[in-house]
Write a protein that holds these residues in place. Sequence first.
Motif, mmCIF file in Angstrom:
data_model
loop_
_atom_site.group_PDB
_atom_site.id
_atom_site.type_symbol
_atom_site.label_atom_id
_atom_site.label_comp_id
_atom_site.label_asym_id
_atom_site.label_seq_id
_atom_site.Cartn_x
_atom_site.Cartn_y
_atom_site.Cartn_z
ATOM 1 N N ARG A 1 1.134 -13.550 -3.003
ATOM 2 C CA ARG A 1 0.902 -14.454 -3.556
ATOM 3 C C ARG A 1 1.425 -15.377 -1.809
ATOM 4 O O ARG A 1 1.288 -14.663 -1.386
ATOM 5 N N ILE A 2 -0.852 -15.814 -1.869
ATOM 6 C CA ILE A 2 -0.880 -17.347 -0.308
ATOM 7 C C ILE A 2 -1.639 -18.112 -0.991
ATOM 8 O O ILE A 2 -2.600 -18.330 -1.664
ATOM 9 N N GLU A 3 -0.817 -19.085 -0.756
ATOM 10 C CA GLU A 3 -0.271 -20.386 -1.009
ATOM 11 C C GLU A 3 -0.396 -20.627 -0.158
ATOM 12 O O GLU A 3 0.180 -20.864 0.148
ATOM 13 N N ASN A 4 -1.524 -22.366 0.134
ATOM 14 C CA ASN A 4 -1.076 -23.281 0.982
ATOM 15 C C ASN A 4 -0.725 -22.896 2.188
ATOM 16 O O ASN A 4 0.395 -23.456 3.433
ATOM 17 N N SER A 5 -1.004 -21.612 3.026
ATOM 18 C CA SER A 5 -0.472 -21.154 4.120
ATOM 19 C C SER A 5 -1.862 -21.818 4.974
ATOM 20 O O SER A 5 -2.774 -21.651 4.903
ATOM 21 N N ASN A 6 -2.235 -20.786 6.017
ATOM 22 C CA ASN A 6 -3.246 -21.145 7.811
ATOM 23 C C ASN A 6 -3.999 -19.436 8.209
ATOM 24 O O ASN A 6 -4.451 -19.779 8.861
ATOM 25 N N ILE A 7 -3.734 -18.466 7.273
ATOM 26 C CA ILE A 7 -4.081 -17.493 7.229
ATOM 27 C C ILE A 7 -6.028 -17.714 6.771
ATOM 28 O O ILE A 7 -6.629 -18.435 5.791
ATOM 29 N N THR A 8 -6.343 -16.974 7.977
ATOM 30 C CA THR A 8 -7.728 -17.503 7.998
ATOM 31 C C THR A 8 -8.461 -16.048 7.393
ATOM 32 O O THR A 8 -9.730 -15.710 6.316
ATOM 33 N N SER A 9 -7.441 -14.513 7.006
ATOM 34 C CA SER A 9 -8.251 -13.006 6.661
ATOM 35 C C SER A 9 -7.321 -11.876 5.877
ATOM 36 O O SER A 9 -5.843 -12.412 6.923
ATOM 37 N N LEU A 10 -7.169 -11.166 5.013
ATOM 38 C CA LEU A 10 -6.296 -10.596 4.107
ATOM 39 C C LEU A 10 -7.065 -9.142 5.564
ATOM 40 O O LEU A 10 -6.236 -8.175 4.047
ATOM 41 N N SER A 11 -7.643 -9.237 6.263
ATOM 42 C CA SER A 11 -7.885 -7.833 6.895
ATOM 43 C C SER A 11 -6.712 -7.128 7.124
ATOM 44 O O SER A 11 -6.032 -5.575 7.480
ATOM 45 N N PHE A 12 -4.816 -7.821 7.259
ATOM 46 C CA PHE A 12 -4.367 -7.166 7.575
ATOM 47 C C PHE A 12 -3.820 -5.718 6.738
ATOM 48 O O PHE A 12 -2.951 -5.151 6.827
ATOM 49 N N PHE A 13 -4.206 -5.861 5.572
ATOM 50 C CA PHE A 13 -3.884 -4.728 4.897
ATOM 51 C C PHE A 13 -4.474 -3.189 5.160
ATOM 52 O O PHE A 13 -5.785 -3.485 5.592
ATOM 53 N N THR A 14 -3.256 -2.205 4.600
ATOM 54 C CA THR A 14 -4.600 -1.063 5.232
ATOM 55 C C THR A 14 -4.219 -0.233 4.324
ATOM 56 O O THR A 14 -4.297 -0.002 3.703
ATOM 57 N N LEU A 15 -6.191 0.575 4.574
ATOM 58 C CA LEU A 15 -6.534 1.000 3.672
ATOM 59 C C LEU A 15 -6.000 2.563 3.425
ATOM 60 O O LEU A 15 -5.874 2.882 4.476
ATOM 61 N N ILE A 16 -5.935 3.260 2.646
ATOM 62 C CA ILE A 16 -6.046 4.901 2.683
ATOM 63 C C ILE A 16 -6.883 5.540 3.546
ATOM 64 O O ILE A 16 -7.754 5.302 2.670
ATOM 65 N N LYS A 17 -7.044 5.714 4.323
ATOM 66 C CA LYS A 17 -8.077 6.475 4.953
ATOM 67 C C LYS A 17 -8.951 7.491 3.911
ATOM 68 O O LYS A 17 -10.173 7.631 3.962
ATOM 69 N N VAL A 18 -8.685 8.283 3.339
ATOM 70 C CA VAL A 18 -9.097 9.688 2.040
ATOM 71 C C VAL A 18 -9.934 8.567 1.306
ATOM 72 O O VAL A 18 -11.046 8.391 1.068
ATOM 73 N N TYR A 19 -9.259 7.458 0.991
ATOM 74 C CA TYR A 19 -9.903 7.156 -0.645
ATOM 75 C C TYR A 19 -10.367 5.965 -0.401
ATOM 76 O O TYR A 19 -11.263 4.893 -0.752
ATOM 77 N N ASP A 20 -9.857 4.602 1.024
ATOM 78 C CA ASP A 20 -10.570 4.266 1.023
ATOM 79 C C ASP A 20 -10.067 2.670 0.183
ATOM 80 O O ASP A 20 -11.116 1.838 0.103
ATOM 81 N N THR A 21 -9.260 2.564 0.446
ATOM 82 C CA THR A 21 -7.943 1.721 -0.458
ATOM 83 C C THR A 21 -7.085 1.685 -0.472
ATOM 84 O O THR A 21 -7.085 1.567 0.151
ATOM 85 N N PHE A 22 -6.673 -0.077 -0.823
ATOM 86 C CA PHE A 22 -5.697 -0.379 -1.197
ATOM 87 C C PHE A 22 -5.158 -0.528 -2.536
ATOM 88 O O PHE A 22 -5.945 -0.763 -3.234
ATOM 89 N N ASN A 23 -3.510 -0.505 -2.668
ATOM 90 C CA ASN A 23 -3.428 -0.107 -4.592
ATOM 91 C C ASN A 23 -2.575 -1.167 -4.286
ATOM 92 O O ASN A 23 -1.652 -1.174 -3.924
ATOM 93 N N PHE A 24 -2.658 -1.715 -5.668
ATOM 94 C CA PHE A 24 -1.854 -2.753 -5.835
ATOM 95 C C PHE A 24 -1.739 -2.122 -7.022
ATOM 96 O O PHE A 24 -2.334 -3.068 -7.910
ATOM 97 N N ILE A 25 0.603 -3.025 -7.807
ATOM 98 C CA ILE A 25 0.328 -1.852 -8.764
ATOM 99 C C ILE A 25 1.673 -3.503 -9.153
ATOM 100 O O ILE A 25 2.246 -3.627 -8.763
#
Length: 404
Positions: free
Chosen positions: A92-116
Amino acid sequence: MKYIIFLYLFILFPLKVSSDFSEDLKTIVNTKDCDWKCTFNYSEVTSKTIEYFPRNCEDVCAILTFNSNTDLAESELKRVFKQMHYLIGGLRIENSNITSLSFFTLIKVYDTFNFICDTCKLYHIYLIGLSIVNNSLLEDIAILQNFQFWVTPHSAYECPFQILNNTKLDTTDNTTLKDMSFLKSLKEIRSKHGKINRNVVLNIHDNYEMRRLGLDNLEELYDVLFGPFFINLENLHPEFCLTFEELLLFYEQRVLFNNIHAKYCPESKKKINGQKLCEIRSLDTLDSDCDYLLGDLVIDSYEGRYLYKLFNVIVLFGTLKIQYTKLEGTNFFYNLEYIASLNDSHPAILVRSNKYLKQLKLPNLKVDSPSLTIHVISRHKDAVVIEDNPVLFSSNMECLMYRI
């Protein structure tokens, strides 16, 4: 640089807003077999709570909530989340001052982030899913195209998804996206503009690598105040194309376009929705049982004997030109409902120089409300051109009756 849209209102599924964080987290832990050592037990991400984040875990169970209390730089978030490749629970990203979501790290082999995330049949509740709401500074959510959304076998629904009222996410431009398939589960887009507002709801422009739309499950586009729904598709890859199904959806939902820089996607299918699709070469070679036509349909002084072949036609993907005929009417188009033309050189409908034409009735062609003018999709700036038909519309009142 802006990356992704988003609209005045953009909703896939309604989200559960829980007042019991502890109970929700407990449900996630129990149903996902979470390791408590890799569980973040706090209801918001701040400089105080981040000390307890399980930094060495690849799989993290949490309801990560970024809000007005989040006082961490995005560079710090990136360091903290460096090892996390699977988020199990909610975001949940709500009423924040965040400018970017790039702080998540991708798995290098697949270039993905998994959200379950999912809906748990056992407890009959909606888990939090993904919610991005009321973030006035947020302008970069491009990483979502690398998110893999997963549900577990006991899931009853897909992952809840909401993006709403983020003022800087008003357009999709200047990206390297090839399509919007990272939103492939999107089913509904709503706006709240009203009848006199001409604001663009879905604005995709200056994306020179984009070849397809990719919103394969989209079913509804509408304004909750019964106003027009505007889309802009502008300055995309030269081969950007729309499928027949996408065009039919836009037509059925009465979408209006500021620009529609697109071609028809190349397809080999012979039927659409179980009905026959024919490519136009000439009327004399056209089958007499076509429901859908693809191509530019020209009716001139030599085509009169073949007009019976048009009685069954429901949809024309192309332009309609009626010229230099001795026709008095157009009853052969009784069943025609849709015209969608992606030809930027000619109007979708051109009727000219028909000396004897007395009526131009297309009774089943859809109309827009409240103007009651016929609705066609046209890439050309003039959707309909009628000229030099001396006995057609003998009075202005008669012209208004036809609304063309």
